[in-house]
Scaffold this active site. Sequence first.
Site, short mmCIF file in Angstrom:
data_model
loop_
_atom_site.label_atom_id
_atom_site.label_comp_id
_atom_site.label_asym_id
_atom_site.label_seq_id
_atom_site.Cartn_x
_atom_site.Cartn_y
_atom_site.Cartn_z
N HIS A 56 0.85 -1.21 0.00
CA HIS A 56 0.00 0.00 0.00
C HIS A 56 0.88 1.25 0.00
O HIS A 56 1.51 1.59 1.00
CB HIS A 56 -0.92 0.02 1.22
CG HIS A 56 -1.95 1.11 1.15
ND1 HIS A 56 -3.30 0.87 1.07
CD2 HIS A 56 -1.82 2.47 1.11
CE1 HIS A 56 -3.95 2.01 1.00
NE2 HIS A 56 -3.07 3.01 1.03
N HIS A 58 1.50 5.39 -2.13
CA HIS A 58 1.02 6.43 -3.05
C HIS A 58 2.23 7.07 -3.73
O HIS A 58 2.78 8.06 -3.24
CB HIS A 58 0.21 7.49 -2.29
CG HIS A 58 -1.07 6.95 -1.74
ND1 HIS A 58 -2.28 7.08 -2.39
CD2 HIS A 58 -1.32 6.24 -0.62
CE1 HIS A 58 -3.23 6.48 -1.68
NE2 HIS A 58 -2.66 5.95 -0.60
N GLN A 151 -9.57 9.12 -5.61
CA GLN A 151 -9.25 9.73 -4.31
C GLN A 151 -10.41 10.49 -3.67
O GLN A 151 -10.59 10.47 -2.46
CB GLN A 151 -8.04 10.66 -4.48
CG GLN A 151 -7.70 11.55 -3.29
CD GLN A 151 -6.98 10.82 -2.18
OE1 GLN A 151 -5.81 10.49 -2.31
NE2 GLN A 151 -7.67 10.57 -1.07
N HIS A 209 -9.47 1.55 -0.11
CA HIS A 209 -9.27 2.34 1.11
C HIS A 209 -10.60 2.24 1.87
O HIS A 209 -11.58 2.89 1.50
CB HIS A 209 -9.00 3.81 0.77
CG HIS A 209 -7.59 4.09 0.38
ND1 HIS A 209 -7.03 3.63 -0.78
CD2 HIS A 209 -6.62 4.82 1.02
CE1 HIS A 209 -5.77 4.06 -0.85
NE2 HIS A 209 -5.49 4.78 0.22
N GLU A 212 -11.34 4.28 6.49
CA GLU A 212 -10.19 4.98 7.08
C GLU A 212 -10.72 6.17 7.87
O GLU A 212 -10.65 7.32 7.45
CB GLU A 212 -9.19 5.43 6.01
CG GLU A 212 -7.89 5.96 6.63
CD GLU A 212 -6.90 6.49 5.60
OE1 GLU A 212 -7.24 6.51 4.40
OE2 GLU A 212 -5.79 6.90 6.01
N ASP A 308 2.12 3.18 2.94
CA ASP A 308 1.18 4.25 2.58
C ASP A 308 1.86 5.51 2.05
O ASP A 308 1.59 5.93 0.94
CB ASP A 308 0.26 4.59 3.77
CG ASP A 308 -1.08 5.20 3.35
OD1 ASP A 308 -1.33 5.33 2.14
OD2 ASP A 308 -1.88 5.54 4.24
N TRP A 314 0.39 13.75 3.60
CA TRP A 314 -0.16 13.07 4.77
C TRP A 314 0.88 12.71 5.81
O TRP A 314 0.56 12.45 6.94
CB TRP A 314 -0.90 11.79 4.33
CG TRP A 314 -2.06 12.06 3.43
CD1 TRP A 314 -3.34 12.39 3.83
CD2 TRP A 314 -2.08 12.07 2.00
NE1 TRP A 314 -4.13 12.58 2.73
CE2 TRP A 314 -3.39 12.39 1.60
CE3 TRP A 314 -1.11 11.82 1.02
CZ2 TRP A 314 -3.77 12.47 0.26
CZ3 TRP A 314 -1.48 11.90 -0.32
CH2 TRP A 314 -2.79 12.24 -0.69
FE FE2 Z 1 -3.54 5.09 1.13
#
Ligand code: FE2
Length: 423
Positions: A56, A58, A151, A209, A212, A308, A314
């Site tokens: 996982h 991005h 997203q 996802h 979350e 991630d 993030w």
């Molecule tokens: Fe993610």
Amino acid sequence: MFDLLIKGGTLPDGTVSDIAVRGDRIAEIAPNITADAAETIDATGDLVSPPFVDPHFHMDATLSYGTPRVNASGTLLEGINLWGELREIATVDEMIARALRYCDWAASMGLLAIRSHVDTTPDHLNTVTAMLAVKEAVKDYIDLQLVAFPQVGLYRAPNGRENLIRALDMGVDVVGGIPHFERTMQDGADSLQDLCEIAADRGLMVDIHCDETDDPNSRHIETLAFETTRLGLEGRVAGSHLTSMHSMDNYYVSKLLPLIAEAEISAIPNPLINIMLQGRHDTFPKRRGLTRVKEMQAMGIRVGWGQDCVLDPWYSLGTADMLDVAFMGLHVAQMSHPDEMARCFTMVTETNAAIIGLQDYGLHKGAVASLVVLDAANPTEALRLRAARLAVVAKGKVIARSPRGDATLNLSGRPAQVRRRVT
Ligand code: FE2
């Protein structure tokens, strides 16, 4: 005559073995292989593992930290808004350059297979164009699998569904989604039905996802399990994050876990990001936001640790080190028993490889010759030290080397060299 021989290493199960490589495959794995090789690595006393796998990530956003500005609140939602701005100003070339730089880090860390979500929201799909180019550029040393990720919602974003389909048509491998970000719970459930049907029609895997959020009533995982079973997608679906399960009522979870197990859904918690982003609306006590890892494993549910984010809207840290990820997961999930610590290492290697469906992975004759030599005697020591990657072999080629993690010491009456290894 072999191309490469790794001598005397200790495998994760404690076996001491030589590994002989010819071309891009493991040709033989046995003690005391005596045949000649063009190149030999002495791994005596060191751990030799199959490569790390991140299920996982991005990659379209990585190494963009601070652009256009930092995430002041530290929340998931501000991160999504920031990325929404960045996505419109980032060029294809700039995204490729950031991703390739990250892949250099990953290669040096023995992280040789990555499942990356790629944002399919904007009509220009520059993210998809860039990540498909990166996938091709790194294919000789990193297996990059891409997930079509709407997203801002399959239905909430203008053209969200159309652009996801376009991304799949362009060659993206896996169907993604974000049901908790749709406008209503019902839209979230509908999006899951839609996405699972798209995957079933195209014969693709699914990675959502899912939930979350800290909201204990976010229960899209229940719908995902239902759709997986209804469409016969067992073993091909992953639920990423599942943080709402941290906050759910225990009685409801006792009904939910068997449904996840029955659907053979894999769980991908992302401990660095979950511990950083969840619980931000709490005062005290603050929830950890990590899903129920040990409870899932006790039910036979496959659980892998994901990374991630690295240096993006993030998350402001990260080095492409899956041992960092497992180390955090071990702490937050309180996996302190020796068997549990060893399992944390397996989660970022074999389990993650199984989750993303990586072919011919592992240390056995005929497998792809990708492996890591670590400055540690066993998996638990590798975790404790976040051990140096002494050598990284990708598809038969030595692609990276690092020095041991020792230090010199200048203290009278004490040794001149410090080794933090104890075995
Ligand atoms: Fe993610």
